[in-house]
Design an enzyme around this catalytic site. Structure first.
Site, PDB file in Angstrom:
ATOM      1  N   ARG A  24      -4.145   5.733  -4.157  1.00  0.00           N
ATOM      2  CA  ARG A  24      -4.154   5.245  -5.549  1.00  0.00           C
ATOM      3  C   ARG A  24      -5.220   5.958  -6.375  1.00  0.00           C
ATOM      4  NH1 ARG A  24      -5.954  -0.585  -3.345  1.00  0.00           N
ATOM      5  NH2 ARG A  24      -4.137  -0.062  -2.117  1.00  0.00           N
TER       6      ARG A  24
ATOM      7  N   ASP B 100       9.289  -0.544  -4.999  1.00  0.00           N
ATOM      8  CA  ASP B 100       9.143  -1.279  -3.742  1.00  0.00           C
ATOM      9  C   ASP B 100       7.836  -2.074  -3.626  1.00  0.00           C
ATOM     10  OD1 ASP B 100       7.505   0.909  -3.662  1.00  0.00           O
ATOM     11  OD2 ASP B 100       8.186   1.688  -1.747  1.00  0.00           O
ATOM     12  N   HIS B 101       6.847  -1.788  -4.461  1.00  0.00           N
ATOM     13  CA  HIS B 101       5.542  -2.444  -4.316  1.00  0.00           C
ATOM     14  C   HIS B 101       5.396  -3.674  -5.214  1.00  0.00           C
ATOM     15  CE1 HIS B 101       4.306   1.159  -2.183  1.00  0.00           C
ATOM     16  NE2 HIS B 101       3.069   0.719  -2.044  1.00  0.00           N
TER      17      HIS B 101
ATOM     18  N   ARG C 146      -2.551  -1.339   7.995  1.00  0.00           N
ATOM     19  CA  ARG C 146      -3.909  -1.524   7.462  1.00  0.00           C
ATOM     20  C   ARG C 146      -4.316  -2.979   7.551  1.00  0.00           C
ATOM     21  NH1 ARG C 146      -3.003   2.604   2.502  1.00  0.00           N
ATOM     22  NH2 ARG C 146      -3.581   4.443   3.709  1.00  0.00           N
TER      23      ARG C 146
ATOM     24  N   ASP D 182       1.727   8.354  -2.434  1.00  0.00           N
ATOM     25  CA  ASP D 182       1.425   7.244  -1.544  1.00  0.00           C
ATOM     26  C   ASP D 182       0.898   7.838  -0.247  1.00  0.00           C
ATOM     27  OD1 ASP D 182       2.302   4.049  -1.297  1.00  0.00           O
ATOM     28  OD2 ASP D 182       1.994   5.109   0.599  1.00  0.00           O
TER      29      ASP D 182
ATOM     30  N   SER E  56      -5.705   4.356   0.742  1.00  0.00           N
ATOM     31  CA  SER E  56      -4.549   4.678  -0.088  1.00  0.00           C
ATOM     32  C   SER E  56      -4.752   5.925  -0.935  1.00  0.00           C
ATOM     33  CB  SER E  56      -4.247   3.507  -1.017  1.00  0.00           C
ATOM     34  OG  SER E  56      -5.074   3.600  -2.161  1.00  0.00           O
TER      35      SER E  56
HETATM   36  C1  MIC Z   1      -1.232   1.076   0.237  1.00  0.00           C
HETATM   37  O1  MIC Z   1      -0.670   0.956   1.322  1.00  0.00           O
HETATM   38  O2  MIC Z   1      -2.443   0.857   0.078  1.00  0.00           O
HETATM   39  C2  MIC Z   1      -0.418   1.538  -0.959  1.00  0.00           C
HETATM   40  C3  MIC Z   1      -0.329   0.386  -1.887  1.00  0.00           C
HETATM   41  O3  MIC Z   1       0.879   1.861  -0.539  1.00  0.00           O
HETATM   42  C4  MIC Z   1      -1.119   2.749  -1.557  1.00  0.00           C
HETATM   43  C5  MIC Z   1      -0.574   3.189  -2.849  1.00  0.00           C
HETATM   44  C6  MIC Z   1      -1.015   2.343  -4.004  1.00  0.00           C
HETATM   45  O4  MIC Z   1      -2.169   1.908  -4.046  1.00  0.00           O
HETATM   46  O5  MIC Z   1      -0.197   2.126  -4.897  1.00  0.00           O
HETATM   47  C7  MIC Z   1      -1.163   3.972  -0.624  1.00  0.00           C
HETATM   48  O6  MIC Z   1      -1.143   3.815   0.571  1.00  0.00           O
HETATM   49  O7  MIC Z   1      -1.303   5.101  -1.107  1.00  0.00           O
HETATM   50 FE1  SF4 Z   2       3.887  -0.347   1.187  1.00  0.00          FE
HETATM   51 FE2  SF4 Z   2       1.581   0.953   1.478  1.00  0.00          FE
HETATM   52 FE3  SF4 Z   2       2.127  -1.160   2.976  1.00  0.00          FE
HETATM   53 FE4  SF4 Z   2       3.459   1.056   3.371  1.00  0.00          FE
HETATM   54  S1  SF4 Z   2       1.264   0.756   3.689  1.00  0.00           S
HETATM   55  S2  SF4 Z   2       4.315  -0.982   3.271  1.00  0.00           S
HETATM   56  S3  SF4 Z   2       3.627   1.864   1.315  1.00  0.00           S
HETATM   57  S4  SF4 Z   2       1.842  -1.144   0.771  1.00  0.00           S
END
Ligand code: MIC
Ligand code: SF4
Length: 654
Positions: free
Chosen positions: A544, A65-66, A380, A120, A542
């Protein structure tokens, strides 16, 4: 002790070791896991390294999905790898286009009373149906798939009592924005937020999921709603009523802390740039000219959100100066708005329809113009995350988004003179199971060959923590540093997630473009450790693990900060970076860039629980640091990281 609460009951029934007392280390059994493609490739590489034949969970799902922009071979190669791994190890696969992991998980898999660990940070979204759902680094999720329990410090259970009734135009998003306004982005660290009270009766499952989703922005371990008749009706409509159990707090349940929100007193709120806790009433920023608006993300793109937004746009047009987009959270939601005609309303109003995926939320396309204002229904708004370094991103409910798209400036939707549209939940959702690939039977799975494209590089090996660290301060940063600062995402960098050698070139890229060069010099030529000095809530955002893994690859061995965010702290330990905290926060100013540092007797002090003395050789000062590590984390650190620790343990058993 919060006995009798929903969270306590689930933790108790999954307890493997420890006592359910706030601050004590506990280990819990994990029933379900989820991964997404940006964290998943690394998580599965780690899972493979553990040498387990098949996942040991009740259910594991791999979502794609990313990394949906496929500008070259990298993302599709990773997807092909993930698809083959899922087949090989007994994992469900949700194909690209199916939707955002958290929303799809709520729709199709989340089960009241169960535990879920996801790679995540927004995994707590599934708390909306009454499960304990926690975000973690990929390595912790890999360990859970291998049958390991998940270790955490028992959080405090905070009761959030919702009283009264939400006025029209005030929504679930405003409830969580109100909490962020009150508690800030670090107010939830070490806590579980459990919602109760008459106010929850008004909230459908997708609305509850908006709240549990954005609890991540409080820094909370997770958030949870009871599993009640509303949950039951939702699961019935999803064709899985058999997954429902009733899970309510006992009448005499006591919470470690209590917060009360009178819903009838709330008004539409908005988080201003560049932090989700920079919350004010919409009226305070009314009139701010808007360049783009988008409804989407795992927070606010459910069927309920999209249907209400579609109704608001019926017969109306998006302002000519505004580019408006909709990214449905799931194929199911997209299918429903196709059926109920809302999609047509969007098209007629002049909306761009984006793919059902994370998209703009993680800078995967749809970046705002230079210096532009973007109003989003997301969670965010960190500086630069949208892909445009000087963009100003505001976070609000879909209703505020639509009203602002129509007006051309930020506006309180109550001013538009439109009636509040009511949305009924469907009797039956279109399940859309045709785009899930179920796990293969064991024998067949064993014959599957794993596909590895050229983008997938093997994991680097890391050595143990030395007895004493000789290092140099290679970076000093302030409070609330996000993982987006440490390891940026976006269309250019995200495709490098399965190649640590390549992605590490971007560590702290937008904060200090010289950091990588400096770090490598210290690592390779001076043969010393890199030390980073940080402020409060270091590593928020996140899950990550690349924000720990890539710095470790660059030779970072220690981060000294005023305080840490939960998931990043765990990730640092998992990759063998020692997270130290100042005993006296004023000592933060006792370091300058380039200071030579010595940290002696590490093993002895960590093993005996004594404070660590950091010697600043340049100034001659001694700085006392503490650490918030469980006994297991100490042994993981000494081994140089979790993978080494697990391998070491396997050798002992063999
Ligand atoms: C995000 O919202 O920052 C992400 C991308 O979903 C991350 C995960 C990632 O960095 O792959 C998260 O929220 O954990
Ligand atoms: Fe995707 Fe992370 Fe954004 Fe949610 S907050 S939509 S999981 S990138």
């Amino acid at each position: 002790m919060a006995r009798g609460t929903v969270a306590y009951k689930i933790l108790q029934s999954h307890l493997v070791s420890g006592k359910l007392l706030p601050g004590e280390e506990i280990a819990i059994r994990i029933d379900q896991t989820l991964t997404q493609d940006a964290t998943g490739t690394m998580a599965y590489l780690q899972f493979e390294a553990m040498g387990v034949d098949r996942v040991k969970t009740e259910l594991s799902v791999s979502y794609i999905d990313h990394n949906m922009l496929q500008t070259d071979f990298k993302n599709p190669d990773d997807h092909k790898y993930l698809m083959s791994v899922a087949k090989r190890y007994g994992i469900w696969l949700s194909k690209p286009g199916n939707g955002i992991c958290h929303q799809v998980h709520v729709e199709r898999f989340a089960k009241p009373g169960k535990t879920l660990l996801g790679s995540d940070s927004h995994t707590p979204t599934s708390g909306g149906v009454g499960m304990i759902a926690i975000g973690a680094g990929g390595l912790d999720v890999a360990a859970a798939m291998a049958g390991e329990p998940f270790y955490l410090k028992m959080p405090k259970i905070v009761g959030v009592k919702l009283t009264g009734k939400l006025p029209p135009w005030v929504t679930a998003k405003d409830i969580i924005l109100e909490l962020l306004r009150r508690l800030t982005v670090k107010g939830g660290v070490g806590k579980i937020f459990e919602y109760f009270g008459e106010g929850i009766e008004e909230l459908s499952v997708p609305e509850r999921a908006t709240i549990t989703n954005m609890g991540a922005e409080l820094g909370a371990t997770t958030s949870i709603f009871p599993s009640d008749h509303i949950t039951r009706a939702y699961l019935r409509a999803q064709g899985r009523e058999e997954d429902w159990i009733e899970l309510l707090p006992e009448p005499d349940a006591e919470y470690d802390e209590l917060i009360e929100i009178d819903l009838s007193r709330l008004e539409p709120l908005i988080a201003c740039p560049h932090s989700p806790d920079n919350v004010v009433p919409v009226r305070e920023v009314e009139g701010t000219k808007v360049d783009q608006v988008v409804i989407g993300s795992c927070t606010n793109s459910s069927f309920v959100d999209l249907t209400r937004a579609g109704k608001l746009l019926e017969g109306r047009k998006v302002h000519e100066d505004v580019i408006f987009a909709v990214a449905p959270g799931s194929k199911q939601a997209l299918e429903l708005i196709t059926q109920n005609g809302m999609l047509l309303n969007f098209l007629k109003a002049g909306a761009r329809i984006l793919e059902s995926a994370c998209g703009p939320c993680i800078g995967m396309g749809y970046a705002p113009p230079s210096g532009g204002v973007s109003v989003r229904s997301f969670n965010r708004n960190f500086e630069g995350r949208s892909g445009t370094p000087d963009a100003k991103v505001y976070l609000a409910s879909p209703e505020v988004c639509v009203a602002s798209a129509i007006a051309g400036y930020i506006v309180d939707p109550r001013k538009l003179g439109i009636d509040w549209p009511k949305v009924d939940m469907p009797e039956k959702f279109p399940y859309g199971d045709e785009t899930f690939i179920p796990p293969l039977a064991e024998e067949e799975a064993k014959r599957v060959e794993i596909y590895r494209g050229p983008n997938i590089k093997p994991l680097p090996e890391f050595d143990e923590l030395p007895e004493s660290v000789e290092g140099e301060v290679s970076l000093i940063v302030g409070d609330n540093i996000t993982t987006d600062h440490i390891m940026p995402a976006g269309a250019k960098i995200l495709p490098l997630r399965s190649n640590i050698y390549a992605i590490s070139e971007y560590v702290y890229h937008y904060v200090d473009p010289d950091f990588v060069g400096r770090a490598k010099l210290i690592r390779d030529q001076k043969k010393k450790a890199n030390i980073i000095v940080g402020g409060e809530n270091y590593g928020q955002g996140s899950s990550r693990e690349h924000a720990a893994l890539a710095p470790r690859f660059l030779g970072v061995r220690v981060v000294i900060a005023k305080s840490f965010a939960r998931i990043h702290h765990a990730n640092l330990v998992n990759f063998g970076i020692l997270p130290l905290e100042f005993v006296s926060k004023e000592d933060y100013s006792k370091f300058s860039l380039g200071d030579e540092v010595e940290i002696p007797q590490l093993m002895e002090r960590l093993s005996s629980g004594r404070d660590i003395v950091v010697l600043n050789r340049t100034t001659g000062e001694e700085i006392i640091c503490k650490y918030n590590l469980t006994p297991k984390q100490v042994s993981v650190l000494l081994a140089g990281g979790l993978l080494n620790w697990i391998k070491g343990r396997q050798e002992v058993t063999l």
